[in-house]
Design a protein around this motif. Structure first.
Motif, short mmCIF file in Angstrom:
data_model
loop_
_atom_site.label_atom_id
_atom_site.label_comp_id
_atom_site.label_asym_id
_atom_site.label_seq_id
_atom_site.Cartn_x
_atom_site.Cartn_y
_atom_site.Cartn_z
N LEU A 1 6.52 3.39 -1.74
CA LEU A 1 5.23 2.98 -2.49
C LEU A 1 4.18 4.03 -1.89
N PRO A 2 3.09 4.33 -2.86
CA PRO A 2 2.18 5.06 -2.14
C PRO A 2 1.25 4.21 -1.26
N VAL B 1 -2.47 3.79 0.33
CA VAL B 1 -3.70 4.00 -0.03
C VAL B 1 -4.69 3.34 1.19
N GLY C 1 -7.29 0.26 -1.93
CA GLY C 1 -6.57 -1.05 -2.29
C GLY C 1 -7.34 -2.14 -2.99
N THR D 1 -1.41 10.09 -6.76
CA THR D 1 -1.07 8.89 -5.90
C THR D 1 -1.81 7.56 -6.32
N ARG E 1 -0.02 6.33 -9.47
CA ARG E 1 1.35 5.59 -8.97
C ARG E 1 1.00 4.28 -8.41
N ALA E 2 -0.14 4.19 -7.83
CA ALA E 2 -0.39 3.14 -6.67
C ALA E 2 -0.68 1.77 -7.80
N TYR F 1 1.49 -0.51 -4.13
CA TYR F 1 0.72 0.29 -3.14
C TYR F 1 1.09 -0.41 -1.71
#
Length: 117
Positions: free
Chosen positions: A56-57, A59, A64, A102, A105-106, A111
């Motif tokens: 998982l990315p 952050v 977040g 990123t 993807r999150a 994430y």
């Protein structure tokens, strides 16, 4: 290149373990068609299902928070808009622009918030 997922590999390993246990005659309840290791294998399957996906990315905490507040929005452009409106020019917005893939993807996959230093 194979299209085998991690789930496929995990389930294959469980099947091979089960076959090995049965081939060695280690099943304790063969008359019932079960094996004393079945509860353990079932537990591993449940744990696997409940676990977070791999890779998982990661952050920053503020990113977040943006992702969490934008959770109910239906598309990434709305999420980016929310970030732009709520975070004028800041380190957080700069991070999002610098790490757009990123961030995307999150938003899609989930994430992990990076640990504070």
């Amino acid at each position: 290149m194979k299209n085998e997922t991690k789930r496929d590999v995990f389930e294959k390993a469980l099947r091979e373990w089960d076959d090995l246990v049965h081939s060695w005659g280690l099943q304790g309840e063969e008359t019932h068609g079960g094996c004393e290791f079945d509860p353990i294998l079932i537990k591993y399957k449940k744990d696997y299902d409940a676990a977070l996906p791999d890779d998982l990315p990661v952050v920053p905490k503020a990113v977040g928070e943006i992702l969490q507040s934008a959770h109910c929005q239906t598309n990434l452009l709305d999420v980016l808009d929310t970030a732009k409106i709520g975070y004028k020019v800041s380190d957080t917005l700069e991070w999002i622009y610098s790490n757009q893939n990123t961030f995307a993807r999150a938003w899609l996959d989930g994430y992990v918030v990076e640990e504070e230093k």
